[in-house]
Every structure is written in structure tokens, then in C-alpha cells.
Scaffold this active site. Sequence first.
Site, PDB file in Angstrom:
ATOM      1  N   SER A   1      -2.836 -12.187   4.675  1.00 13.81           N
ATOM      2  CA  SER A   1      -2.842 -12.466   3.447  1.00 13.81           C
ATOM      3  C   SER A   1      -2.045 -12.657   2.171  1.00 13.81           C
ATOM      4  O   SER A   1      -2.661 -13.495   1.586  1.00 13.81           O
ATOM      5  CB  SER A   1      -3.614 -10.569   3.423  1.00 13.81           C
ATOM      6  OG  SER A   1      -2.343 -10.124   3.244  1.00 13.81           O
TER       7      SER A   1
ATOM      8  N   LYS B   1       0.344  -0.866   0.258  1.00 12.55           N
ATOM      9  CA  LYS B   1      -0.282   0.069  -0.249  1.00 12.55           C
ATOM     10  C   LYS B   1       0.718   0.823  -0.027  1.00 12.55           C
ATOM     11  O   LYS B   1       0.237   2.312   0.149  1.00 12.55           O
ATOM     12  CB  LYS B   1      -0.504  -0.088   1.489  1.00 12.55           C
ATOM     13  CG  LYS B   1      -1.788  -1.296   1.673  1.00 12.55           C
ATOM     14  CD  LYS B   1      -2.915  -1.381  -0.054  1.00 12.55           C
ATOM     15  CE  LYS B   1      -3.573  -3.168  -0.063  1.00 12.55           C
ATOM     16  NZ  LYS B   1      -4.898  -2.783  -1.320  1.00 12.55           N
TER      17      LYS B   1
END
Length: 318
Positions: A277, A47
Site C-alpha cells: 500500500s 492503524k
Amino acid sequence: MTRIYNSFTDLIGNTPLLELHNYRRNRSLDARILAKIEYFNPAGSVKDRIAWGIIKDAEERGKIRPGDLLVDVTSGNTGIGIAAVAASRGYRTKFYLSDNISPDKIKLLRFFGAEIVTVKNEFFLDPEALDKITARVQEENPTAFFTDQLANPANPRTHFDTTGPEIWRDTEGTIDIFVGGVGTGGTISGAGKFLRSKKPDLKIVIAEPAAESLPTEENPYPEEIDGVHKVSEVPPEQLPRNFDTTIADEVIALNTADARKTARALAAEEGIFAGTSSGAVLWVATKLAARPENAGKVIVAVLPDTGERYLAAETEQA
């Protein structure tokens, strides 16, 4: 020659691809799995890319200047990335996040100077939750710049411009299958679009949580795969606007226990300590690598962040 970097943002991107030789050998897999290790970004996750992409775009359009407040809704990593980039460029940050977020992520947000507003996790069961929380954020912060990670086109564009080209360059165009999860939808949509423009027959596969890993009215706090969202059989209004619903050839579901187990195997067998994840994405890549039709193919799995962000949860599960 030693290189001295001049800013935090100069450190973002160009993360390594690591071939998982031990992991492959231990499972007798006939396909190659290459892990794109995104925790090499300076604030520790994929991110960081979109954080800089969104802020850079806003700067270039004259929408923000040092001292301004940036606000958004986050499940942690985008907020951390935005907070870190903002700190390096003189902005303030405020984030709205579910109260089930990893305590480690909340600590990181605060270290970067962010203000935090928590929201009950059951709120997000509302089909109109995204629209409602977006409206609330803007109403409560009328003079702030809403970075809008879920719908800002700078998000997938950043992955089209950086993540996709890096994978294509480092695999020398040999990639056959691209695997990722969907948080904001930017990675799979942006990088996937670039890679498919180079190789039309590229297969794109998404990892999503199974039903038992999703919150319900009866159980609003299940053991979730943090940052990985369901995309199949989901109404369009509940999906991130940045997610290209036509991009994937296949969506494969898994439960949180399998994601955690795979992340731990990666650490024990390759020395790579990635988050849950990442475990989910690698679990799906493993299933694909075991298929006879994929023998000899190159699978690239995007590992979004480090397992250090989930140590509190891992300790509870140990």
C-alpha cells in the site's frame, strides 16, 4: 534526558517524515517527496492510531472495561492495532477477515491473542457485503463491543487530532500536496480535513487500485493491493462511512505490479522497507512529482505499514 514510557499507547504517533533524496534524484523529479513512515508506530502501522482512538473513546464513554471482548471486520492492520492496544489494556479481541489476507498479518493477530474468523473473498463482491458482515458480527457476538472501524467517528477524528497536526508541524506549513490511500477512509479524511483547514488550496490525492487488481466473480483472488480500496465509481453503500467523498481533488489508479515495484525501489534506494500500500501511495506521489506544474512543491505521502507484513506474498512473487 532518557524518557521511560509507561504504556504501549504512549508510543503511538509522532512518526517521522523522511525526505526521499535518493529516490527523487534517481528520477530527476523537481518536486520534493516526504514520506510519513507509519511503521514507526509500536504495532507497525498507521492503524495503531485509530485503534487507540477508538478504544480510548469507548473507555471514556464507559462502553468497555477490562475483560470485555472487542470485535470488528479487518483487512489486517486495524485488527493488529486493536489487538495490540487491547492486549496492553486487558481486553479480548475477535476479528472477521477475508481469506486472502497476508499470512503474516494473520500470524501477528494470533500473537496478540486475537480470535480469527475467515470469510471467503468473493463474499465481498456483494454490494451489500459491508452491511451483511456488520450484521453477522453483531449477531454472533451480542455482548461484545463492536469497534466499527469503518463508521466509528473516532477514526477520522484521531487523524484530525494527530496525523494532520504532525504533518503540518513537521513541514512548517509548506505542504502542497497530500497523498494517501483509502482503507477505512480515516487517514485521508481526518488528516486531509485538518491540513485543508490550515491551507485551503492544499491538493489531496488518493491512490486506488486499477481494475486488474480488483476481485471479480471470474477471479475472486487477484493480486490485490492489500488495504487499498477503490473509491471512484463506487456506490455509496460500498464505501466506508468514515470516508469523506468530497475530500479528494484527484484519484489516480495503478496496478499491483507497479505498487510492488515502487515499494522495492524504496527499499533499494532509501533503505525503507514499506508495504505494498505504501508502494501504491509513493507511485502516485511520483507521478505527481513528475508533473511540470508541481516543480518545487512539497508532496507528503503516507506510508501505512512495513513490508515485513507481506513477505509471504513477496516470496511467492519473487
